[in-house]
Scaffold this motif. Structure first.
Motif, PDB file in Angstrom:
ATOM      1  N   GLU A   1     108.125  76.822  46.549  1.00 21.09           N
ATOM      2  CA  GLU A   1     107.766  77.892  47.583  1.00 21.09           C
ATOM      3  C   GLU A   1     106.118  78.115  47.504  1.00 21.09           C
ATOM      4  OE1 GLU A   1     110.561  81.038  46.643  1.00 21.09           O
ATOM      5  OE2 GLU A   1     111.903  80.380  47.672  1.00 21.09           O
TER       6      GLU A   1
ATOM      7  N   ASP B   1     111.390  79.306  54.875  1.00 25.40           N
ATOM      8  CA  ASP B   1     111.301  80.120  53.544  1.00 25.40           C
ATOM      9  C   ASP B   1     112.605  80.844  53.416  1.00 25.40           C
ATOM     10  OD1 ASP B   1     110.757  81.264  51.283  1.00 25.40           O
ATOM     11  OD2 ASP B   1     108.874  82.352  52.070  1.00 25.40           O
TER      12      ASP B   1
ATOM     13  N   GLY C   1     114.800  82.709  51.346  1.00 26.45           N
ATOM     14  CA  GLY C   1     114.301  83.659  50.456  1.00 26.45           C
ATOM     15  C   GLY C   1     115.507  84.186  49.808  1.00 26.45           C
TER      16      GLY C   1
ATOM     17  N   ASP D   1     103.951  83.914  44.243  1.00 20.79           N
ATOM     18  CA  ASP D   1     104.447  84.198  45.331  1.00 20.79           C
ATOM     19  C   ASP D   1     105.698  85.226  44.632  1.00 20.79           C
ATOM     20  OD1 ASP D   1     106.411  84.382  47.295  1.00 20.79           O
ATOM     21  OD2 ASP D   1     107.079  82.315  47.135  1.00 20.79           O
TER      22      ASP D   1
END
Ligand SMILES: Nc1ncnc2c1ncn2[C@@H]1O[C@H](COP(=O)(O)OP(=O)(O)OP(=O)(O)O)[C@@H](O)[C@H]1O
Ligand SMILES: [Mg+2]
Length: 358
Positions: A149, A12, A14, A167
């Protein structure tokens, strides 16, 4: 084709944090940032050319820190729109590559085994954003897939049908309905806001109310993570901040609540609008199965506020992911491990240039 000694990695990647999990059983999380020592003194002191993870915060004064996706830049908005010149975009591409390389190393400790990766990006990341990431990570993976995601979160939780995933990250908020197939881009929504915006608003409001208080962006974020809430609570949030170096108590309840609430109305409006597009039977099933993921899902009261905002629409049930830090990476790993070998071959055939499940 996936070799028998292959290692699978889910990531992930981010705006704020990168979490990563591998089929060899390791997982880790780090800030999505790279620090370069500012001068040769800093380099000698630190004893290395690049700094990652916790050390970045500790040594930040001695480092030039690059956060390649700050405010959603390059993952969601392109370089020009984010106000970055070509040189800066190049620096951010280098930082992206270094972060991904380092994250893979943290969970894959046996060089020589081929690595097959799945990386999550915002739902509505466009082809350019995906290409930016694919180019930046070129050569790190035997083959790599870029996916939405919120889909990785749903996949990891086995909630692939009749569910709505929200999310809430640092740079973007991604909303994705699940109906048993890979969601198309047009079904999903990305809001260009998230925890970074809350921090900005909180800092502004805090400084307006208490101009004498000394506070950094890092402190602002930590206070939000500890006390952040969006509902009516009787508890007051009081923190100690220095005034001319002397610790002083401040009641930050009101500016914090106002800042946290900046993301609530846009989320609620987007959810109402998205659900309204489906047929009525499916609408109620979606409302009963709303999942909050990402770091921002931990804002106190957010689940109940979303539930009550949908009361007039027939009611809703909102749950949070069990582990906000790893839900995306673990789901991406599961996707990687379940990908049929033809899938990887196709990606490899396209020299890793083709984003799967765009
Ligand atoms: N307990 C908490 N309460 C409120 N916000 C929190 C909490 N813990 C983390 N956050 C916030 O969540 C955000 C980070 O979430 P996450 O790690 O999911 O984002 P990301 O994946 O890096 O970003 P993006 O998905 O936008 O690329 C930060 O703004 C962080 O301050
Ligand atoms: Mg995220």
């Amino acid at each position: 084709m996936s070799a028998s000694n292959a290692v699978f990695v889910g990531m992930d990647l981010g705006t704020f944090k990168t979490s990563v999990a591998s089929s060899t059983g390791y997982r880790d999380v780090m800030q999505t940032a790279v620090g370069w020592p500012k001068d040769h003194v800093a380099r000698t002191l630190l004893g290395r050319d690049l700094v990652f993870g916790k050390d970045i915060v500790e040594h930040r004064l001695a480092l030039d820190v690059v956060r390649p996706f700050e405010k959603g830049a390059l993952k969601y908005v392109d370089g020009k729109a984010a106000g970055l010149d070509d040189k800066t975009v190049k620096k951010h591409a280098d930082a992206t590559r270094l972060v991904v390389e380092y994250a893979v190393k943290m969970v894959h400790r046996e060089p020589g085994r081929p690595v097959f990766g799945v990386i999550g990006v915002p739902s509505r990341a466009n082809t350019l954003n995906k290409k930016f990431i694919l180019d930046a990570v070129d050569g790190i993976f035997e083959s790599v897939a870029i996916v939405s995601e919120p889909f990785t979160i749903a996949y990891g939780m086995n909630r692939l049908t009749d569910a709505l995933v929200i999310d809430i990250g640092a740079g973007t908020i991604d909303i994705c309905p699940l109906f048993g197939t890979y969601p198309s881009e047009k079904d999903q929504v990305t809001l260009s806001m998230g925890g970074d915006l809350v921090d900005e608003e909180f800092e502004k409001k805090l400084k307006a109310k208490y101009p004498q208080a000394q506070v950094s962006r890092n402190m602002v974020r930590e206070i939000k993570e500890k006390f952040g809430f969006v509902n009516d609570v009787s508890e007051q949030a009081v923190v100690q901040l220095p005034v001319n170096g002397k610790p002083t108590n401040f009641d930050i309840t009101e500016p914090l609540k106002a800042a946290c609430n900046t993301i609530v109305t846009p989320i609620v409006n987007a959810v109402r609008e998205m659900i309204g597009q489906f047929d009525p039977e499916f609408q109620s099933r979606l409302r009963q199965n709303i999942i909050l993921g990402g770091g921002g899902s931990q804002l106190k009261g957010l689940d109940r506020v979303i539930e009550s905002s949908l009361k007039d629409y027939g009611g809703a049930k909102v749950t949070r992911v069990g582990d906000a830090s790893y839900a995306g990476a673990v789901g991406a790993l599961k996707l990687a491990m379940n990908m049929p070998s033809e899938g990887w071959t196709q990606l490899k055939g396209a020299k890793g240039r083709k984003a799967v499940a765009a």
